[in-house]
Design a protein around this motif. Sequence first.
Motif, PDB file in Angstrom:
ATOM      1  N   SER A 193      44.628   0.710 -43.016  1.00  0.00           N
ATOM      2  CA  SER A 193      44.613   1.279 -41.671  1.00  0.00           C
ATOM      3  C   SER A 193      46.034   1.467 -41.192  1.00  0.00           C
ATOM      4  O   SER A 193      46.955   0.768 -41.630  1.00  0.00           O
ATOM      5  CB  SER A 193      43.858   0.375 -40.690  1.00  0.00           C
ATOM      6  N   GLY A 194      46.202   2.413 -40.281  1.00  0.00           N
ATOM      7  CA  GLY A 194      47.480   2.586 -39.643  1.00  0.00           C
ATOM      8  C   GLY A 194      47.715   1.505 -38.602  1.00  0.00           C
ATOM      9  O   GLY A 194      46.797   0.775 -38.212  1.00  0.00           O
ATOM     10  N   GLY A 195      48.949   1.412 -38.162  1.00  0.00           N
ATOM     11  CA  GLY A 195      49.288   0.413 -37.160  1.00  0.00           C
ATOM     12  C   GLY A 195      50.779   0.171 -37.124  1.00  0.00           C
ATOM     13  O   GLY A 195      51.582   1.008 -37.540  1.00  0.00           O
ATOM     14  N   PHE A 196      51.171  -1.021 -36.663  1.00  0.00           N
ATOM     15  CA  PHE A 196      52.584  -1.314 -36.461  1.00  0.00           C
ATOM     16  C   PHE A 196      52.772  -2.814 -36.342  1.00  0.00           C
ATOM     17  O   PHE A 196      51.802  -3.589 -36.239  1.00  0.00           O
ATOM     18  CB  PHE A 196      53.110  -0.608 -35.210  1.00  0.00           C
ATOM     19  N   LEU A 197      54.037  -3.220 -36.338  1.00  0.00           N
ATOM     20  CA  LEU A 197      54.420  -4.621 -36.161  1.00  0.00           C
ATOM     21  C   LEU A 197      55.091  -4.779 -34.808  1.00  0.00           C
ATOM     22  O   LEU A 197      56.006  -4.036 -34.466  1.00  0.00           O
ATOM     23  CB  LEU A 197      55.391  -5.032 -37.275  1.00  0.00           C
ATOM     24  N   MET A 198      54.610  -5.736 -34.029  1.00  0.00           N
ATOM     25  CA  MET A 198      55.240  -6.073 -32.748  1.00  0.00           C
ATOM     26  C   MET A 198      55.977  -7.398 -32.922  1.00  0.00           C
ATOM     27  O   MET A 198      55.397  -8.370 -33.435  1.00  0.00           O
ATOM     28  CB  MET A 198      54.207  -6.180 -31.632  1.00  0.00           C
ATOM     29  N   VAL A 199      57.226  -7.433 -32.509  1.00  0.00           N
ATOM     30  CA  VAL A 199      58.052  -8.633 -32.620  1.00  0.00           C
ATOM     31  C   VAL A 199      58.466  -9.063 -31.217  1.00  0.00           C
ATOM     32  O   VAL A 199      58.903  -8.232 -30.414  1.00  0.00           O
ATOM     33  CB  VAL A 199      59.302  -8.366 -33.481  1.00  0.00           C
ATOM     34  N   SER A 200      58.321 -10.344 -30.927  1.00  0.00           N
ATOM     35  CA  SER A 200      58.709 -10.839 -29.606  1.00  0.00           C
ATOM     36  C   SER A 200      59.507 -12.121 -29.754  1.00  0.00           C
ATOM     37  O   SER A 200      59.286 -12.908 -30.683  1.00  0.00           O
ATOM     38  CB  SER A 200      57.479 -11.080 -28.724  1.00  0.00           C
ATOM     39  N   VAL A 201      60.442 -12.332 -28.844  1.00  0.00           N
ATOM     40  CA  VAL A 201      61.240 -13.550 -28.820  1.00  0.00           C
ATOM     41  C   VAL A 201      61.181 -14.117 -27.421  1.00  0.00           C
ATOM     42  O   VAL A 201      61.221 -13.389 -26.428  1.00  0.00           O
ATOM     43  CB  VAL A 201      62.700 -13.277 -29.248  1.00  0.00           C
ATOM     44  N   SER A 202      61.032 -15.430 -27.330  1.00  0.00           N
ATOM     45  CA  SER A 202      60.985 -16.115 -26.036  1.00  0.00           C
ATOM     46  C   SER A 202      61.830 -17.382 -26.120  1.00  0.00           C
ATOM     47  O   SER A 202      61.993 -17.963 -27.202  1.00  0.00           O
ATOM     48  CB  SER A 202      59.541 -16.455 -25.657  1.00  0.00           C
ATOM     49  N   PRO A 203      62.385 -17.846 -24.992  1.00  0.00           N
ATOM     50  CA  PRO A 203      63.267 -19.024 -25.000  1.00  0.00           C
ATOM     51  C   PRO A 203      62.541 -20.332 -24.741  1.00  0.00           C
ATOM     52  O   PRO A 203      61.364 -20.363 -24.389  1.00  0.00           O
ATOM     53  CB  PRO A 203      64.226 -18.704 -23.845  1.00  0.00           C
ATOM     54  N   ALA A 204      63.275 -21.425 -24.933  1.00  0.00           N
ATOM     55  CA  ALA A 204      62.942 -22.779 -24.470  1.00  0.00           C
ATOM     56  C   ALA A 204      61.568 -23.309 -24.894  1.00  0.00           C
ATOM     57  O   ALA A 204      60.693 -23.441 -24.061  1.00  0.00           O
ATOM     58  CB  ALA A 204      63.085 -22.863 -22.950  1.00  0.00           C
ATOM     59  N   PRO A 205      61.379 -23.675 -26.142  1.00  0.00           N
ATOM     60  CA  PRO A 205      62.289 -23.478 -27.273  1.00  0.00           C
ATOM     61  C   PRO A 205      62.221 -22.047 -27.796  1.00  0.00           C
ATOM     62  O   PRO A 205      61.197 -21.368 -27.634  1.00  0.00           O
ATOM     63  CB  PRO A 205      61.762 -24.466 -28.320  1.00  0.00           C
ATOM     64  N   ALA A 206      63.302 -21.602 -28.393  1.00  0.00           N
ATOM     65  CA  ALA A 206      63.362 -20.244 -28.902  1.00  0.00           C
ATOM     66  C   ALA A 206      62.273 -20.036 -29.952  1.00  0.00           C
ATOM     67  O   ALA A 206      62.168 -20.795 -30.926  1.00  0.00           O
ATOM     68  CB  ALA A 206      64.731 -19.975 -29.504  1.00  0.00           C
ATOM     69  N   THR A 207      61.451 -19.001 -29.743  1.00  0.00           N
ATOM     70  CA  THR A 207      60.323 -18.727 -30.625  1.00  0.00           C
ATOM     71  C   THR A 207      60.277 -17.242 -30.945  1.00  0.00           C
ATOM     72  O   THR A 207      60.392 -16.402 -30.044  1.00  0.00           O
ATOM     73  CB  THR A 207      58.998 -19.155 -29.973  1.00  0.00           C
ATOM     74  N   LEU A 208      60.117 -16.932 -32.217  1.00  0.00           N
ATOM     75  CA  LEU A 208      60.010 -15.556 -32.691  1.00  0.00           C
ATOM     76  C   LEU A 208      58.602 -15.349 -33.221  1.00  0.00           C
ATOM     77  O   LEU A 208      58.128 -16.110 -34.067  1.00  0.00           O
ATOM     78  CB  LEU A 208      61.036 -15.308 -33.799  1.00  0.00           C
ATOM     79  N   THR A 209      57.915 -14.316 -32.734  1.00  0.00           N
ATOM     80  CA  THR A 209      56.526 -14.076 -33.116  1.00  0.00           C
ATOM     81  C   THR A 209      56.380 -12.679 -33.695  1.00  0.00           C
ATOM     82  O   THR A 209      56.866 -11.706 -33.119  1.00  0.00           O
ATOM     83  CB  THR A 209      55.589 -14.238 -31.913  1.00  0.00           C
ATOM     84  N   PHE A 210      55.694 -12.599 -34.843  1.00  0.00           N
ATOM     85  CA  PHE A 210      55.381 -11.337 -35.504  1.00  0.00           C
ATOM     86  C   PHE A 210      53.871 -11.101 -35.371  1.00  0.00           C
ATOM     87  O   PHE A 210      53.074 -11.951 -35.788  1.00  0.00           O
ATOM     88  CB  PHE A 210      55.743 -11.387 -36.986  1.00  0.00           C
ATOM     89  N   THR A 211      53.489  -9.953 -34.816  1.00  0.00           N
ATOM     90  CA  THR A 211      52.076  -9.647 -34.632  1.00  0.00           C
ATOM     91  C   THR A 211      51.786  -8.245 -35.149  1.00  0.00           C
ATOM     92  O   THR A 211      52.459  -7.284 -34.759  1.00  0.00           O
ATOM     93  CB  THR A 211      51.677  -9.726 -33.143  1.00  0.00           C
ATOM     94  N   TRP A 212      50.798  -8.146 -36.026  1.00  0.00           N
ATOM     95  CA  TRP A 212      50.402  -6.857 -36.582  1.00  0.00           C
ATOM     96  C   TRP A 212      49.194  -6.307 -35.827  1.00  0.00           C
ATOM     97  O   TRP A 212      48.233  -7.032 -35.570  1.00  0.00           O
ATOM     98  CB  TRP A 212      50.042  -6.991 -38.053  1.00  0.00           C
ATOM     99  N   TYR A 213      49.258  -5.019 -35.512  1.00  0.00           N
ATOM    100  CA  TYR A 213      48.174  -4.318 -34.831  1.00  0.00           C
ATOM    101  C   TYR A 213      47.688  -3.154 -35.685  1.00  0.00           C
ATOM    102  O   TYR A 213      48.473  -2.563 -36.438  1.00  0.00           O
ATOM    103  CB  TYR A 213      48.655  -3.750 -33.493  1.00  0.00           C
ATOM    104  N   ASP A 214      46.403  -2.807 -35.526  1.00  0.00           N
ATOM    105  CA  ASP A 214      45.971  -1.524 -36.065  1.00  0.00           C
ATOM    106  C   ASP A 214      46.241  -0.460 -35.006  1.00  0.00           C
ATOM    107  O   ASP A 214      46.723  -0.752 -33.909  1.00  0.00           O
ATOM    108  CB  ASP A 214      44.509  -1.558 -36.532  1.00  0.00           C
ATOM    109  N   GLU A 215      45.924   0.803 -35.321  1.00  0.00           N
ATOM    110  CA  GLU A 215      46.342   1.873 -34.419  1.00  0.00           C
ATOM    111  C   GLU A 215      45.587   1.876 -33.090  1.00  0.00           C
ATOM    112  O   GLU A 215      46.069   2.432 -32.098  1.00  0.00           O
ATOM    113  CB  GLU A 215      46.213   3.230 -35.105  1.00  0.00           C
ATOM    114  N   LYS A 216      44.430   1.227 -33.049  1.00  0.00           N
ATOM    115  CA  LYS A 216      43.648   1.189 -31.808  1.00  0.00           C
ATOM    116  C   LYS A 216      43.915  -0.069 -30.977  1.00  0.00           C
ATOM    117  O   LYS A 216      43.340  -0.248 -29.915  1.00  0.00           O
ATOM    118  CB  LYS A 216      42.157   1.294 -32.133  1.00  0.00           C
ATOM    119  N   GLY A 217      44.775  -0.965 -31.483  1.00  0.00           N
ATOM    120  CA  GLY A 217      45.174  -2.116 -30.686  1.00  0.00           C
ATOM    121  C   GLY A 217      44.569  -3.445 -31.086  1.00  0.00           C
ATOM    122  O   GLY A 217      44.828  -4.464 -30.439  1.00  0.00           O
ATOM    123  N   ALA A 218      43.756  -3.482 -32.145  1.00  0.00           N
ATOM    124  CA  ALA A 218      43.206  -4.757 -32.616  1.00  0.00           C
ATOM    125  C   ALA A 218      44.306  -5.574 -33.287  1.00  0.00           C
ATOM    126  O   ALA A 218      45.068  -5.050 -34.108  1.00  0.00           O
ATOM    127  CB  ALA A 218      42.062  -4.516 -33.596  1.00  0.00           C
TER     128      ALA A 218
END
Length: 485
Positions: free
Chosen positions: A446-471
Motif C-alpha cells: 500500500s501507499g503511505g508515508f513515514l511521520m517522525v516526531s520529537v518531543s522533550p523531557a525526556p527527549a523522545t523520537l517516534t517513527f509512525t507509518w501510515y497508509d494513504e488513507k491515514g490508518a
Amino acid sequence: MTSITANCAPWVLYLLAITSMMCTEATTPSAKQGIMVGEVTSTTAFVQVRLTSDSPDANGNPTGIPGFVEFTIDTIDDAQAPIITQQIAATAQHDFIARATFDTLKPGLLYRCTTRIGQTSNALVVGPTAIFKTLPGANQQASNSFAVVTGMNYARFHGTDTQNARAPYAGPDKALGYPSLATIESLLPDFFIGTGDNVYYDTPYEGRAETREAMRQKWHEQFAQPRYHQLFAFVPTYWMIDDHDYRIDDADNTGDYAPSPALARQLVFEQLPVVSQGDSTAKNYRTHRINKDLQIWLPENRMYRSPNATPDGPDKSIWGAEQKAWLKQTLLESDATFKLLVSPTPMIGPDDLRKTDNHTNHGGFRHERDAFFAWLQATGLDKNHFYIITGDRHWQYHSVHPTGIEEFSSGALVDANARLGRKPGDPKSTDPEGLIRQPYTQTEASGGFLMVSVSPAPATLTFTWYDEKGAVLHSVSKESKVQPN
C-alpha cells in the motif's frame, strides 16, 4: 501588521491560505501550481511561485507566462518584527518561477508570506499565501514533527503507465491528486521531506522526458494537483532527488543519453526551492538543526557518485570524498540528542539482489557503507541515537543491521506505486543469510508515508507509518538515555 495571533487554530491558518489561493484563481496571471516554501531554517526560507495563464498548454498543464511576484513576509507571533517585501521577476529563463530568499527571520516563529502577482511590476493582484514556522534551533527544546515520502509516481496513479502491474487510482477524488497528501495535511506536520523520485522522467519509458521542456512538464503536472496546493500552503518543504527525477532508473553520471547530468542538475535547482534562484554552484547536500534534540542530514546520492559499474572497493563512492568528509565532520560536531541521516537510497534494506546502485547492493556501494558503519562504531555514534531514514524503496520497513544501526523506510507515497519488499533470508535479496533483523515490514502492499516526531523531557523520537488513507500501520519510539538538566 496582522492581528492574528499564534494561538489561532491550525484550521484558521489553513483557511487563510486557501482563501488567498481562491482569490488568485479568478485573476490573470494565475498561480496554478500554488506556492511553496523550502529549506526553512531558524532564520531563513525560500518562497516560490510559478506564474501561469488560465489556459493550459497542449498537455493540459499550466502554461507559464512572464510577470512579477511581490512577496511580503510578516510574523504572526511578533508584532514588533519588520515586514519584509521583495519583488521578483518571473522569466522564461527560470520556467516563470519567481523565488524569494528571506534571511533575517527569527527562530521558532510563525510567519505568513502573502503575494501579489501581475504581468507588470506596478499592476499587481492578490496571489497565493503561505504560512510556515521557522525552526526552533539548537537552543530550544520543542516538539516538532515531519512527514517523509518517496515514489510520487504520477503516471501510475493516473493510469498513463500501462506497464504497471497495480491498478491506477479510481476514486472520485482522483483529480485532486494523491490521497496521502490529504492525510499528511490532516496531521499538521511542521515540514515535509521529499526524499527523491518526486517525479518520474522515465515513466512511462516510451516517450520518456529527455529534453528540458519535457522534464519541466513532469514537474508542472505534479504540482498542479490541488492537494499539493493545499498542503504546501502551510507545510514547508525539503527536497532531495534520486534516479527517476535525475535521469533514469538507477542512473549515474555515465552514458551518452538524455537527459545529461548537467541538464538534470539544472532542473533540480530550477524547479525546487533548495537554493537561491540562479545559484548554479550550490552543493545539494546539507544539514538542518531542527531543535535542541534533533538534527537532520540530507545527503546527495546521484550528482557525485562513482559509476555504478565500477568494481566495489575503497575508491567507489555514492557521496564523493568532499561530501563524505563533510558528513563525518558535521556528525561529530553535532550535540543534538537525535541524529537522522535522511538518505535517498537504502543503506541496510534488504533490497533486491539484482540491483547495483545503492549501499545495500552486492557489487554496488557496500564497501563505502561498511566503512561508514565502522566509523560510526569507532566514534560511538552508533550507540548515540544515530538513525537512518530512507526513501526509494516502495515498501515500508524498520530494519536493524548486525551492527545495531537502524533504518526506517518511508515506502511509496502512491498506492499504485507500492509493492511488498524483500525480507531477510530471501535468496533474491541482498541479505540471503538473514543477518538483518526486521521488527516491521509491510505485509500488504500500500501507499503511505513515514511521520517522525520529537518531543522533550525526556527527549523522545517516534517513527509512525501510515497508509494513504491515514490508518496507522506501525509505530516505534526511541527515548534519550540522557535526562535533561
